[in-house]
Scaffold this motif. Structure first.
Motif, short mmCIF file in Angstrom:
data_model
loop_
_atom_site.label_atom_id
_atom_site.label_comp_id
_atom_site.label_asym_id
_atom_site.label_seq_id
_atom_site.Cartn_x
_atom_site.Cartn_y
_atom_site.Cartn_z
N THR A 80 0.84 -1.19 0.00
CA THR A 80 0.00 0.00 0.00
C THR A 80 0.88 1.24 0.00
O THR A 80 1.82 1.35 0.79
CB THR A 80 -0.93 0.02 1.22
OG1 THR A 80 -1.75 -1.14 1.21
CG2 THR A 80 -1.82 1.26 1.19
N LYS B 201 -4.22 6.91 -2.12
CA LYS B 201 -3.58 5.69 -1.64
C LYS B 201 -4.07 4.52 -2.49
O LYS B 201 -5.26 4.42 -2.77
CB LYS B 201 -3.92 5.44 -0.17
CG LYS B 201 -3.33 6.45 0.80
CD LYS B 201 -1.81 6.32 0.89
CE LYS B 201 -1.24 7.29 1.93
NZ LYS B 201 0.23 7.22 1.98
N THR C 9 -3.27 0.14 -3.72
CA THR C 9 -2.67 -1.15 -3.38
C THR C 9 -2.03 -1.74 -4.62
O THR C 9 -2.70 -1.94 -5.64
CB THR C 9 -3.73 -2.13 -2.83
OG1 THR C 9 -4.32 -1.57 -1.66
CG2 THR C 9 -3.10 -3.47 -2.49
N ASP D 28 6.13 3.61 -1.74
CA ASP D 28 5.83 3.33 -0.34
C ASP D 28 7.13 3.32 0.44
O ASP D 28 8.18 3.74 -0.07
CB ASP D 28 5.04 2.01 -0.18
CG ASP D 28 5.86 0.79 -0.59
OD1 ASP D 28 7.04 0.94 -0.98
OD2 ASP D 28 5.32 -0.33 -0.53
#
Length: 442
Positions: free
Chosen positions: A12, A26, A28, A79
């Motif tokens: 994520t 945000k 994934t 990330d």
């Protein structure tokens, strides 16, 4: 955790694209059996991301964005583990409420690890791949092993050797070369060490070129190995570089090329065969000149060779599908040979199927481990039986055998075209391991 994407990874982080007005989001990032994907969520249809997925339907009338942005070809994921550039992206699959939130999946054809900016890695200056069976076919290794007795005890020494490099010249602006190498891979948390004997196929260009233009040359070598032993071989891209992404140290100085690690879906390596699988086409026969001859031959006869080579991937298909897939390649081979003889396109296109197959047979008949005239008769009859509904439906076993014999005909033709003597081709076909002679199981 390092900046890696092993199978089953879910990370994520933040998504960045080339559009200035898209909000922070945000997402994934996932690598699964289905491929490389990013799941993007939005709170309402007005969020620009929604238009990437709902452009073909999903908006209520009157709520569509006035100037929707197209799906970006590249996006950057970031990330705490690092950055990943996803290239050659497309949108597929979403779920959304008419007036509320939704989410969609962005898929990518490759991930470039460590890239932090929107660089055009879909048009690299260099691409490197690993092709199964190529190192063994070339007969190169990055290790030497020595055995001796010391005080009556057997001792083995394994030593790395300088890399071998085979330069294959320029092909339409792409310089092709093969380079060996080695690697020591530690077993995390264990006491084992794995020693790798590697070989990379590399293409370079002075100007950036499309990913598929690079990959075409890599696949040409893979296809040569497929025809040589008629077994599936893998071609997996592992590194790429661009001149505007050099190696930069902390002091800001650049230090030449930086080859970034590449992850692609479907990167399974084909393991080496068990037992003896001899090659019909050998490197000692071809050399550098022969490989270049093959690349040119493959380009010129692509309409003939591609259907035959790609039939290797139809393992779960019916015999009808295999011959229907391969037949057009045989037709094209006969047509192209007649053109090479000097016939006009009009005359060559009017040649009946039997005449085209007989033209192929005239090149290979003396080498085949079966009767060539019977192959022509069976191939014409059974292929026409597939194409024309007013003819008798061929038996499945007969179709499978005709497909297999047709593959061997094309493999034989390639071997002769590449300059392997007829006597040697004939001898090797006797021991060839290509499956043939299928029969009904009781």
């Amino acid at each position: 955790m390092p900046n890696k994407l092993p199978m089953g990874t879910r990370r994520t982080g933040d998504l960045y694209d080339s559009y200035e007005d898209t909000p922070d989001v945000k997402v994934t990032l996932e690598r699964s059996e289905q491929g490389l994907s990013v799941t993007v969520a939005w709170s309402s249809p007005e969020v620009p991301y929604a238009a990437w997925f709902m452009s073909r339907g999903g908006f209520l009338p009157g709520t569509e964005p006035k100037e929707p942005k197209p799906v970006p070809q590249r996006v950057v994921f970031h990330d705490s583990h690092g950055s990943v550039l996803l290239i050659r992206c497309w949108a597929r699959g979403f779920h959304a409420d008419a007036f509320g939130p939704g989410s969609g999946t962005l898929w990518a054809r490759a991930a470039i690890l460590g890239v932090e900016a929107d660089l055009q890695y879909d048009r690299p200056h260099g691409l490197s791949s690993e092709i199964s069976g190529l190192r063994e076919w070339l007969g190169v290794t990055s290790w030497s092993i020595e055995h001796e007795l010391v005080d009556g005890v057997g001792v083995a020494r394994l030593t790395s050797v300088p890399p071998a490099r085979i330069e294959l010249g320029d092909h339409s602006g792409l310089v092709l070369e093969l380079t060996s190498g080695w690697q020591v891979v530690p077993d995390e948390g264990g006491d084992r060490r794995e020693l790798l004997d590697l070989l990379w196929c590399t293409t370079r260009s002075s100007e950036p070129m499309a990913w598929d233009e690079h990959l075409q040359l890599h696949k040409a070598l893979r296809d040569l190995l497929v025809l040589s032993r008629w077994r599936n071989e893998s071609c997996v891209v592992v590194h790429a570089f661009r001149q505007d992404d050099p190696l930069v140290t902390l002091d800001g100085a650049t230090h030449g090329e930086q080859w970034r690690e590449v992850i692609v879906p479907g990167d399974e390596r084909v393991p080496p065969p068990s037992g003896w699988h001899p090659h019909l086409l050998r490197f000692e026969d071809l050399g550098v000149a022969g490989i270049n001859h093959w690349i040119n031959l493959r380009d010129h006869f692509a309409r003939a060779l591609d259907p035959v080579i790609s039939s290797m991937d139809l393992r779960n298909a019916t015999p009808h599908t295999r011959l229907a897939h391969t037949g057009p390649g045989l037709e094209a081979l006969g047509y192209l040979l007649v053109l090479r003889d000097g016939a006009t396109e009009q005359k060559a296109s009017r040649m009946p199927l039997r005449a085209r197959f007989e033209r192929i047979l005239s090149e290979v008949g003396d080498c085949l481990p079966f009767d060539g005239s019977t192959w022509v008769e069976d191939a014409v009859s059974r292929y026409n039986g597939l194409k024309h509904a007013n003819r008798a439906q061929p038996d499945e076993v007969d179709l499978l055998n005709t497909w297999a014999d047709s593959v061997m005909v094309v493999r034989t033709w390639v071997a002769l075209e590449l300059g392997i003597p007829k006597a040697e081709v004939t001898k090797r076909l006797v021991d060839d391991r290509q499956p043939r002679g299928f029969s009904v199981r009781n």
